[in-house]
Design a protein around this motif. Structure first.
Motif, short mmCIF file in Angstrom:
data_model
loop_
_atom_site.label_atom_id
_atom_site.label_comp_id
_atom_site.label_asym_id
_atom_site.label_seq_id
_atom_site.Cartn_x
_atom_site.Cartn_y
_atom_site.Cartn_z
N LEU A 75 -65.06 66.98 -56.75
CA LEU A 75 -65.37 66.94 -54.99
C LEU A 75 -64.00 66.80 -54.48
O LEU A 75 -64.23 66.46 -53.35
CB LEU A 75 -66.59 66.10 -54.74
N ARG A 78 -63.00 61.80 -51.47
CA ARG A 78 -64.42 61.71 -49.92
C ARG A 78 -64.20 60.13 -49.92
O ARG A 78 -64.13 59.21 -50.87
CB ARG A 78 -65.56 62.10 -50.65
N GLU A 82 -70.04 59.15 -47.47
CA GLU A 82 -69.94 60.62 -47.06
C GLU A 82 -70.29 61.64 -48.30
O GLU A 82 -70.82 61.14 -49.54
CB GLU A 82 -68.56 61.33 -47.35
N THR A 83 -71.46 62.30 -47.81
CA THR A 83 -73.02 62.63 -48.57
C THR A 83 -71.23 64.39 -48.34
O THR A 83 -70.90 64.81 -47.54
CB THR A 83 -73.82 63.61 -47.13
N VAL A 84 -71.81 64.92 -50.31
CA VAL A 84 -71.32 65.92 -50.33
C VAL A 84 -72.60 66.88 -51.06
O VAL A 84 -73.70 66.55 -51.80
CB VAL A 84 -70.43 65.21 -51.40
N ARG A 85 -71.82 67.72 -51.20
CA ARG A 85 -72.62 69.25 -52.31
C ARG A 85 -72.23 69.52 -53.35
O ARG A 85 -71.41 69.86 -53.58
CB ARG A 85 -73.42 70.30 -50.97
#
Length: 112
Positions: A75, A78, A82-85
């Motif tokens: 990803l 970051r 922080e929210t990640v998908r």
């Protein structure tokens, strides 16, 4: 041996005894061969069944088997909070029903 001459009846008796003992050995061999052949056949069948079962278990063709389209998800850089998908495909490639009973949890590796 003694000095007495051997009579023909004694020779015939000895010959009959040799013939009888040869017949007994031949009959014993005739009865032992089918038993040995049957034992070899049974052992061969057991060996084939054992190796077939082990090959199926090693290849994973028995029961459900999970396959994921990738092993890692990158990803980039970051912030920690922080929210990640991430999206990836999961597929059952086995011959049984796949049941997921544990909720999926991602683990964060050190230095990520």
């Amino acid at each position: 041996m003694s000095d007495q001459p051997v009579r023909k009846t004694q020779i015939r008796v000895a010959e009959r005894e040799r013939t009888r003992s040869q017949r007994e050995r031949k009959n014993a061999t005739k009865t032992a061969i089918p038993l040995i052949v049957a034992l070899v056949v049974i052992l061969f069948i057991a060996f084939v069944a054992f190796t077939t079962a082990n090959q199926a278990a090693v290849q994973g063709t028995i029961g459900p088997r999970l396959q994921v389209d990738r092993d890692q998800v990158d990803l980039g850089h970051r912030a920690f909070n922080e929210t990640v998908r991430a999206t990836f495909a999961i597929k059952n490639v086995g011959d049984g029903t796949l049941k997921l009973t544990v909720p999926p949890v991602a683990t964060v590796l050190a230095g990520c």
